[in-house]
Design an enzyme around this catalytic site. Structure first.
Site, PDB file in Angstrom:
ATOM      1  CG  LEU A  35     -38.226 -18.450-116.223  1.00  0.00           C
ATOM      2  CD1 LEU A  35     -37.513 -19.294-115.171  1.00  0.00           C
ATOM      3  CD2 LEU A  35     -39.107 -19.329-117.111  1.00  0.00           C
ATOM      4  CG  HIS A  39     -42.645 -19.461-116.908  1.00  0.00           C
ATOM      5  ND1 HIS A  39     -42.490 -18.147-117.278  1.00  0.00           N
ATOM      6  CD2 HIS A  39     -42.973 -20.138-118.035  1.00  0.00           C
ATOM      7  CE1 HIS A  39     -42.700 -18.028-118.568  1.00  0.00           C
ATOM      8  NE2 HIS A  39     -43.012 -19.205-119.067  1.00  0.00           N
ATOM      9  N   GLY A 149     -48.803 -25.046-118.016  1.00  0.00           N
ATOM     10  CA  GLY A 149     -49.777 -24.090-117.490  1.00  0.00           C
ATOM     11  C   GLY A 149     -51.088 -24.117-118.277  1.00  0.00           C
ATOM     12  CD  GLN A 150     -57.094 -23.546-116.800  1.00  0.00           C
ATOM     13  OE1 GLN A 150     -57.088 -23.908-115.624  1.00  0.00           O
ATOM     14  NE2 GLN A 150     -58.033 -22.751-117.310  1.00  0.00           N
ATOM     15  CG  ASP A 152     -49.653 -21.464-123.453  1.00  0.00           C
ATOM     16  OD1 ASP A 152     -49.867 -20.624-124.327  1.00  0.00           O
ATOM     17  OD2 ASP A 152     -48.783 -21.332-122.574  1.00  0.00           O
ATOM     18  CB  SER A 187     -48.346 -13.726-121.049  1.00  0.00           C
ATOM     19  OG  SER A 187     -47.700 -13.788-122.308  1.00  0.00           O
ATOM     20  NE  ARG A 189     -45.565 -13.909-128.057  1.00  0.00           N
ATOM     21  CZ  ARG A 189     -45.559 -15.232-128.221  1.00  0.00           C
ATOM     22  NH1 ARG A 189     -46.339 -15.992-127.478  1.00  0.00           N
ATOM     23  NH2 ARG A 189     -44.779 -15.802-129.121  1.00  0.00           N
TER      24      ARG A 189
HETATM   25  O1  PAF Z   1     -45.439 -23.095-123.427  1.00  0.00           O
HETATM   26  C1  PAF Z   1     -44.280 -22.834-123.818  1.00  0.00           C
HETATM   27  O2  PAF Z   1     -43.564 -22.015-123.241  1.00  0.00           O
HETATM   28  C2  PAF Z   1     -43.740 -23.553-125.055  1.00  0.00           C
HETATM   29  O3  PAF Z   1     -44.730 -23.745-126.003  1.00  0.00           O
HETATM   30  C3  PAF Z   1     -43.046 -24.890-124.706  1.00  0.00           C
HETATM   31  C4  PAF Z   1     -44.020 -25.903-124.136  1.00  0.00           C
HETATM   32  C5  PAF Z   1     -41.914 -24.644-123.719  1.00  0.00           C
HETATM   33  C6  PAF Z   1     -42.442 -25.498-125.976  1.00  0.00           C
HETATM   34  O4  PAF Z   1     -41.496 -24.649-126.562  1.00  0.00           O
END
Ligand code: PAF
Length: 283
Positions: A35, A39, A149-150, A152, A187, A189
């Protein structure tokens, strides 16, 4: 021993029972853990809007391609639970792969057409995995509102279409992208980025902002602005670009003429890390 108040649940039966007995609205924040502030902003929105908040932490194997980073994906459960607890999240649902996929991946959701381009084209089974897991989570946790979240952007549109198509009784809220002071979108990542990568990655935000400034005065067409953004990324040293496009916010189709809420979507590699970002250009 720890002093956390957050309850950790790992079975579907217990989780569903908890929601059934909850008094007031239930907010759901689906995550894959590791997180960050992005998040946590979703969890904060949920805690502010709902009497009860459930966050889920599950690294969903079916949304990763075999050559992707499932095994390296950061897993920081203890720190995640501390952060959720501090915000006032009531429950963390932390299921095992067997709980979510008892017999492997036997039943899957075919994603809607809005999944076809961009992430869907570059990561062919990704959205089937996302839809399948989100549908399962919505069943186990019949929440009133789910928060995404926007960052994605395409994922939010795919899930909206799935909810509409399957007649699911849940409201979806899309919360703004949270950025580092440098402009880099938060992110999980980002943990893979080296210091020079981080510096380079800030060009993505800069290029989005420049595209936004150009779009606001309609200095050229959406496609010309997308081409210009791609050139700028390459000039900055980001050479491996999956896509840069200006799209309709609902259909995700590329735009020939400006829409009042045109969105630029970007996916590119910085070093070996694939980053995505987006920005409304005209609203
Ligand atoms: O956005 C994410 O972290 C993932 O795609 C989700 C929505 C938790 C599904 O695994």
């Amino acid at each position: 021993m720890n002093n956390r108040r957050i309850q950790v649940i790992d079975t579907a039966v217990e989780m569903r029972g908890w929601v059934t007995n909850a008094i007031g609205r239930v907010g759901l924040v689906p995550t894959m853990g590791a997180l960050h502030e992005g998040h946590l902003s979703l969890a904060q929105e949920s805690v502010a809007a709902c009497e009860n908040t459930v966050a889920t932490i599950f690294v969903n194997p079916t949304q990763f391609a075999p050559d992707e980073d499932l095994d390296q994906y950061p897993r920081t459960l203890d720190a995640d639970l501390n952060q959720l607890d501090a915000i006032g999240v009531d429950v963390a649902f932390v299921p095992s792969v067997d709980t979510m996929y008892p017999n492997g991946e036997e039943v899957t959701i075919q994603p809607p057409p809005v999944a076809r381009r961009w992430e869907g084209a570059n990561r062919p089974d990704h959205f089937s995995g996302v839809c399948t897991i989100v549908e399962k989570l919505f069943r186990i946790i019949p929440a009133d509102i789910a928060f995404f979240g926007q960052k994605d952007f395409q994922q939010t549109r795919v899930i909206m279409a799935m909810v509409r198509q399957l007649g699911m009784d849940i409201d979806l809220r899309v919360c703004p992208i949270v950025r580092e002071p440098s402009g880099l979108a938060m992110s999980s990542r980002n943990q893979y980025l080296t210091d020079p990568d981080r510096e380079l990655a800030t060009s993505i935000h800069r290029v989005l902002r420049e595209a936004q400034a150009a779009a606001q005065v309609r200095s050229s067409s959406p496609q010309a602005i997308a081409r210009e953004a791609e050139t700028k990324l390459k000039d900055a040293g980001i050479s491996k670009i999956d896509y840069v496009a200006v799209v309709d916010p609902d259909s995700l189709e590329p735009l020939d003429t400006w829409h009042p809420q045109s969105v630029m979507v970007v996916a590119a590699y910085v070093g070996s890390t694939r980053l995505i970002d987006n920005m409304f250009l005209t609203s």
